[in-house]
Motif scaffolding. Structure first.
Motif, short mmCIF file in Angstrom:
data_model
loop_
_atom_site.label_atom_id
_atom_site.label_comp_id
_atom_site.label_asym_id
_atom_site.label_seq_id
_atom_site.Cartn_x
_atom_site.Cartn_y
_atom_site.Cartn_z
N UNK A 140 16.81 53.71 -55.98
CA UNK A 140 15.59 53.43 -55.21
C UNK A 140 15.95 53.05 -53.78
N UNK A 141 15.05 53.40 -52.88
CA UNK A 141 15.25 53.07 -51.47
C UNK A 141 14.46 51.84 -51.06
N UNK A 142 13.68 51.32 -51.97
CA UNK A 142 12.87 50.13 -51.71
C UNK A 142 13.59 48.90 -52.27
N UNK A 143 13.56 47.76 -51.56
CA UNK A 143 14.18 46.54 -52.11
C UNK A 143 13.47 46.08 -53.38
N UNK A 144 14.17 45.38 -54.23
CA UNK A 144 13.58 44.91 -55.48
C UNK A 144 12.65 43.72 -55.24
N UNK A 145 11.88 43.39 -56.27
CA UNK A 145 10.96 42.25 -56.18
C UNK A 145 11.69 40.94 -55.93
N UNK A 146 12.95 40.88 -56.30
CA UNK A 146 13.74 39.69 -56.04
C UNK A 146 13.75 39.38 -54.54
#
Length: 465
Positions: free
Chosen positions: A230-236
């Protein structure tokens, strides 16, 4: 709050919602979220349609509602392999609606015709979330257009197919099976939601086909598969940034959170926010499930106030956004509002309006938050308006696949390239490289809702400086 006042506010919210559906389906060009001309269901993309009706390289339009006659002619021409006619039709269609990414993708596919190409797919929720789909496809279309007009992937053009998964995990799995069985498909951009990515990811893994989601943020995706990136940062990252802002910048320590227990994304963001606030020395005193049948925005806000809450955190997803917007209306700007990236929509500005001013959201990217990047200027020139974080991260996912194809244009080659320690390329949001977990180590951007004119709603999202 009295029953009378509750009725008034909910009636106002209903009227505003009706106003959105009836009067705001014009193109929303300046806050990065764009409404299509119609959001009615297309029989071709309905939930009962066959799998082939959900997949297109240009021989059918997946856009819900009616399309222009000239675009329809282009679709018919490409289906008949009359590529020169299709090129002319799609070129004319883009003059009528320049910010239609499906048309641009079909145009580039028509230019390839029957020549050799490398194929990737987009797995998007056209039938259930056409606005998010168009945002995602703008990023993919821009990357395809740029590589093909500059000579292709080492001389070979990039063909893009579109698959409508309706954000339905079961349909996403069926589409994944179909794509795995098509040996020409070398990579996938998507799916959109974490639930669909986790479901389809099992199929992509068994079929050894790489999928890069630009929008799935659940922490469960970390280390989920060596074929799912994924290219989006995680919810963390989003939760930690919001918790830090709440406790250290706002000097507030007591929050309540609104979430959807049926959504992997929403559950993930909620859990990470609770942990992050605790680590910062604050507390989340209550959790309210937006998906419950008996959910009451009025009673929830009243309870939060009685518990001494200073902050309302909205971890809503697309399905529960309307209930989150009720919370914003009921709150009347009394308690500070925070939110996750699914609340970053035109609808939030349209319905939230003055009551949403001051709300801070954590998003992966904002067009005014990357002054050194040339992507904002290029995207404005192409689409005639600002694009959203979904477009930027979809562009990055496509650029990553293109770079991997340059190294080795096979399925196994793409996967090995992305996992390589020396893999790196530049996207809309900076350097793209992946950790062994499949994650991208990237920060998030805080944005605030402020009065403004760019979005044509009277309100805008602007970076928190």
């Amino acid at each position: 709050m009295s029953q009378k006042n509750e009725t008034k506010i909910l009636a106002l919210t209903l009227l505003l919602t009706v106003g959105i559906v009836g009067g705001s389906v014009w193109w929303f060009t300046n806050n990065g979220v764009k409404f299509s001309n119609s959001i009615t269901q297309n029989p071709e993309t309905g939930s009962n349609s066959s799998l082939q009706d959900r997949i297109s390289f240009g021989e059918k339009s997946l856009t819900p509602g009616d399309i222009s006659p000239v675009k329809k002619e282009g679709v018919q021409a490409i289906a008949a392999k009359s590529y020169d006619k299709a090129i002319a039709n799609f070129t004319d269609a883009l003059k009528l609606k320049r910010n239609d990414p499906e048309t641009l993708i079909f145009l580039n596919n028509a230019r390839i015709g029957s020549s050799k190409s490398y194929t990737i797919m987009a797995s998007v929720p056209f039938g259930t979330d056409p606005n998010a789909t168009l945002e995602i496809l703008r990023g993919i279309a821009q990357a395809q257009n740029e590589i093909n007009t500059s000579g292709g992937v080492k001389g070979v053009p990039l063909r893009v197919g579109i698959a409508n998964d309706d954000d339905n995990p079961e349909i996403a799995k069926q589409i994944a099976s179909n794509l795995v069985s098509n040996s020409e498909v070398l990579g996938v951009v998507g799916p959109n939601t974490s639930d669909s990515t986790l479901a389809a990811g099992t199929i992509y893994t068994s079929g050894q086909l790489v999928a890069i989601s630009p929008t799935s943020t659940s922490v469960k995706i970390s280390n989920f598969s060596r074929y799912v990136f994924r290219t989006v940062p995680s919810d963390f990252m989003a939760a930690r940034t919001l918790a830090n802002y709440m406790v250290r910048t706002l000097q507030k320590k007591n929050a309540v959170i609104f979430f959807n227990s049926q959504s992997n994304y929403s559950q993930s963001l909620k859990s990470e926010f609770v942990s992050s606030v605790s680590l910062e020395g604050g507390q989340v005193s209550s959790e309210f499930d937006l998906s419950q049948v008996g959910f009451s925005a009025v009673k929830s806000v009243e309870q939060a106030t009685k518990q001494g809450a200073e902050v309302l955190m909205l971890a809503a997803n697309t399905e529960t956004l309307d209930k989150a917007l009720q919370v914003i209306q009921i709150n009347q700007k009394k308690l500070t509002l925070l939110a996750g990236d699914d609340v970053y929509t035109a609808k939030t500005l349209e319905i939230g309006r003055e009551q949403a001013v001051g709300m801070v959201l954590a998003v992966p990217w904002h067009i005014d938050g990357a002054p050194k990047s040339n992507f904002p200027q290029k995207s404005r020139q192409l689409w005639g308006g600002d694009v959203s974080w979904r477009s930027a991260l979809s562009y990055d996912a496509t650029v990553a696949l293109i770079e991997a194809l340059k190294r080795n244009p096979t399925r196994s080659g793409v996967q090995l390239a992305l996992l390589s320690s020396d893999f790196s390329t530049t996207g809309a949001s900076g350097t793209i490289r992946f950790l062994a977990s499949g994650d991208r180590n990237a920060p998030v951007q805080l944005v605030k809702i402020v009065p403004g004119s760019r979005s044509r709603t009277g309100y805008d999202f602007e970076p928190v400086r």
